[in-house]
Enzyme design. Structure first.
Site, short mmCIF file in Angstrom:
data_model
loop_
_atom_site.label_atom_id
_atom_site.label_comp_id
_atom_site.label_asym_id
_atom_site.label_seq_id
_atom_site.Cartn_x
_atom_site.Cartn_y
_atom_site.Cartn_z
N LYS A 1 27.63 56.47 -23.36
CA LYS A 1 26.87 57.55 -24.00
C LYS A 1 25.42 57.12 -24.23
CE LYS A 1 30.18 60.65 -24.55
NZ LYS A 1 30.21 61.85 -23.69
N TYR B 1 35.48 52.07 -29.63
CA TYR B 1 34.64 53.05 -28.93
C TYR B 1 33.54 52.37 -28.12
CZ TYR B 1 32.88 57.90 -28.61
OH TYR B 1 32.52 59.15 -28.18
N ILE C 1 34.16 65.75 -33.97
CA ILE C 1 34.29 67.20 -33.87
C ILE C 1 35.77 67.56 -33.94
CG2 ILE C 1 33.63 69.27 -32.55
CD1 ILE C 1 31.21 67.44 -33.05
N SER D 1 38.05 73.17 -19.82
CA SER D 1 39.41 73.68 -20.01
C SER D 1 39.75 73.80 -21.49
CB SER D 1 40.42 72.74 -19.35
OG SER D 1 40.30 71.44 -19.88
#
Ligand SMILES: NC(=O)c1ccc[n+]([C@@H]2O[C@H](COP(=O)([O-])OP(=O)(O)OC[C@H]3O[C@@H](n4cnc5c(N)ncnc54)[C@H](OP(=O)(O)O)[C@@H]3O)[C@@H](O)[C@H]2O)c1
Length: 248
Positions: A158, A151, A186, A14
């Site tokens: 991950k 994180y 990013i 999306s």
């Protein structure tokens, strides 16, 4: 075009990186299944579908929570009925609770495992019967190998995805090529909204490339990994970080 008439599913397309990946695959000739989770993101996903249709591609929008087994079954049933097969799966959708490890509650861990890890396995399990050949690309992040504040849970998920990438690469070979792309911070994404402008400037200045990465930078690498040109690359985690880990 290198991905001419390939059928590709990008989970979580999306917005952010998933949207950029979908558009890049479309530019290279693929038809797209665009997946989103919330009702509120339907309209923006439809807009991406329209952009793809203007390029002459087919684009199917599917609302599905990839952590929900029933939703996933329905999504792949729709892909089967609309396209009859799948050539490319990009496991991009992610969601997490960002807190120090000791402040995470049981429900937070469950959420992180469900959306990032169990969902990826569910999608691969249901994709493979539709894939006689093709590519799977998993999107990971530097939190898999480096400490990032708050994180820890997502970083562990991950890291597990990178390990699974290697196992799937062997178990699905030779027909399906499985790799991962591991990005640094990013810009222009849901995650980067939580990062202050001064922190971003600091990252950019530390990055040998001299700027933050953009969703399109990741998208081009994913598109390459989906192409025949990448057939000799198997089970690898391609780090796209502008060189910042060289200095960590
Ligand atoms: N942003 C970064 O700095 C960065 C760096 C390295 C790696 N990555 C990785 O790149 C990928 C994309 O990140 P992003 O920052 O572009 O994400 P984002 O802008 O936060 O968008 C997340 C996407 O995932 C979808 N999603 C979330 N939970 C879902 C679920 N349960 N089922 C289906 N879809 C779901 C969202 O759908 P809705 O919009 O409908 O909620 C949205 O499309 C993630 O794997 C992330 O870990 C990001």
């Amino acid at each position: 075009m290198v991905l001419q008439d390939k059928i590709a599913l990008v989970t979580g397309s999306s917005r952010g990186i998933g949207r950029a990946i979908a558009l890049e695959l479309g530019r290279r000739g693929a038809h797209l299944v665009l997946n989103h989770r919330r009702n509120s993101t339907r309209a923006m996903t439809e807009e991406t579908a329209q952009e793809l249709q203007k390029l002459g591609r087919r684009a199917l929008v599917v609302k599905a929570d990839v952590a929900d087994a029933q939703d996933v079954v329905q999504m792949f049933a729709l892909i089967q009925s609309e396209f009859g097969r799948l050539d490319i799966l990009v496991n991009n959708a992610a969601s997490a609770v960002f807190r120090p490890l000791l402040q995470l509650e049981e429900k937070h861990w469950e959420h992180v495992w469900d959306v990032n890890l169990r969902a990826l396995n569910l999608c691969i399990k249901h994709a493979v019967p539709l894939m006689t050949q093709g590519a799977i690309v998993n999107i990971t992040s530097l939190g898999s190998i480096k400490y990032m504040p708050n994180y820890g849970a997502l970083g562990a998920a991950k890291a597990a995805i990178e390990s699974l990438t290697r196992s799937y690469a062997v178990e699905l070979a030779p027909a399906v090529n499985v790799n991962a792309v591991c990005g640094s911070l990013i810009d222009d994404t849901g995650f980067s909204e939580f990062i202050s402008e001064s922190e971003k400037a600091h990252w950019a200045q530390l990055t040998p490339l001299g700027r933050l990465l953009k969703p399109e930078d990741i998208a081009r690498i994913v598109a390459f990994l989906c192409s025949d040109d990448a057939e000799t690359i198997r089970g690898q985690v391609i780090i796209a970080d502008g060189g910042i880990t060289l200095k960590m």
